[in-house]
Motif scaffolding. Structure first.
Motif, PDB file in Angstrom:
ATOM      1  N   HIS A 237      12.567  79.704  20.150  1.00 39.54           N
ATOM      2  CA  HIS A 237      13.206  80.296  21.506  1.00 39.54           C
ATOM      3  C   HIS A 237      13.027  82.075  21.750  1.00 39.54           C
ATOM      4  O   HIS A 237      11.892  82.117  23.094  1.00 39.54           O
TER       5      HIS A 237
ATOM      6  N   ASN B 285      19.331  83.383  26.131  1.00 39.97           N
ATOM      7  CA  ASN B 285      19.289  82.521  27.300  1.00 39.97           C
ATOM      8  C   ASN B 285      18.681  82.999  28.606  1.00 39.97           C
ATOM      9  O   ASN B 285      19.006  81.964  29.177  1.00 39.97           O
TER      10      ASN B 285
ATOM     11  N   CYS C 278      20.715  82.645  21.142  1.00 37.79           N
ATOM     12  CA  CYS C 278      20.408  80.695  21.145  1.00 37.79           C
ATOM     13  C   CYS C 278      20.414  79.769  20.551  1.00 37.79           C
ATOM     14  O   CYS C 278      20.324  80.651  19.100  1.00 37.79           O
TER      15      CYS C 278
END
Length: 163
Positions: A92, A132, A157
């Motif tokens: 991510h 995020n 996140c």
């Protein structure tokens, strides 16, 4: 066989470190007991040892040795393996960095010429305070970026939910 003073057991001579103090040339405690005491001491004083390690790593001769190693073939291979492992471990974060780089390239995100913290006109790092929100980026110079990380913790996140 030598008797360990700490665990009070007889052990072979190879289970003891060398010592110039004793007549037999071996330390009074076995390797296993010494290692256990060292681990316990480090755990009890972890903050002290982390600071010690940090300061030691920044000594000029160690910084120079690291830079020289990074120029060798083995150093380049090790760096490539570490980067690949980081990308696999934190997909991510990598996606957020890629999104910012693509947005800057395509003109959807403007990269300023000055650091947001000190206003110096130097090379800037795109910094995510919250992964995020991948397009919410602070543009910081290297010293300000490092200072931000010393003073703050980014919001990471849940990598497993988003992967």
């Amino acid at each position: 066989m030598i008797n360990c003073k700490y665990c009070e057991t007889d052990k072979p001579i190879d289970d003891f470190y060398q010592s110039s103090i004793r007549k037999d040339g071996k330390s009074g405690n076995c390797k296993e007991c010494i290692r256990a005491r060292v681990r316990a001491n480090r755990a009890a004083k972890i903050d002290y040892y982390r600071e010690f390690d940090r300061n030691r790593a920044n000594l000029p001769h160690r910084v120079k040795a690291r830079k020289e190693y990074q120029q060798t073939e083995r150093g380049k291979v090790a760096a490539a393996k570490a980067k690949e492992a980081h990308y696999r471990r934190y997909p991510h974060r990598s996606a957020a960095r890629n999104a910012v780089n693509n947005a800057v390239r395509d003109g959807r995100l403007h990269k300023p010429s000055q650091c947001e913290s000190c206003n110096d006109e130097v090379a800037l790092h795109g910094h995510h305070c919250d992964y995020n929100k991948p397009m919410d980026v602070m543009w910081l110079c290297d010293p300000c970026h490092k200072q931000w990380h010393r003073d703050n913790t980014p919001i990471y996140c849940d990598e497993l939910k988003l992967a």
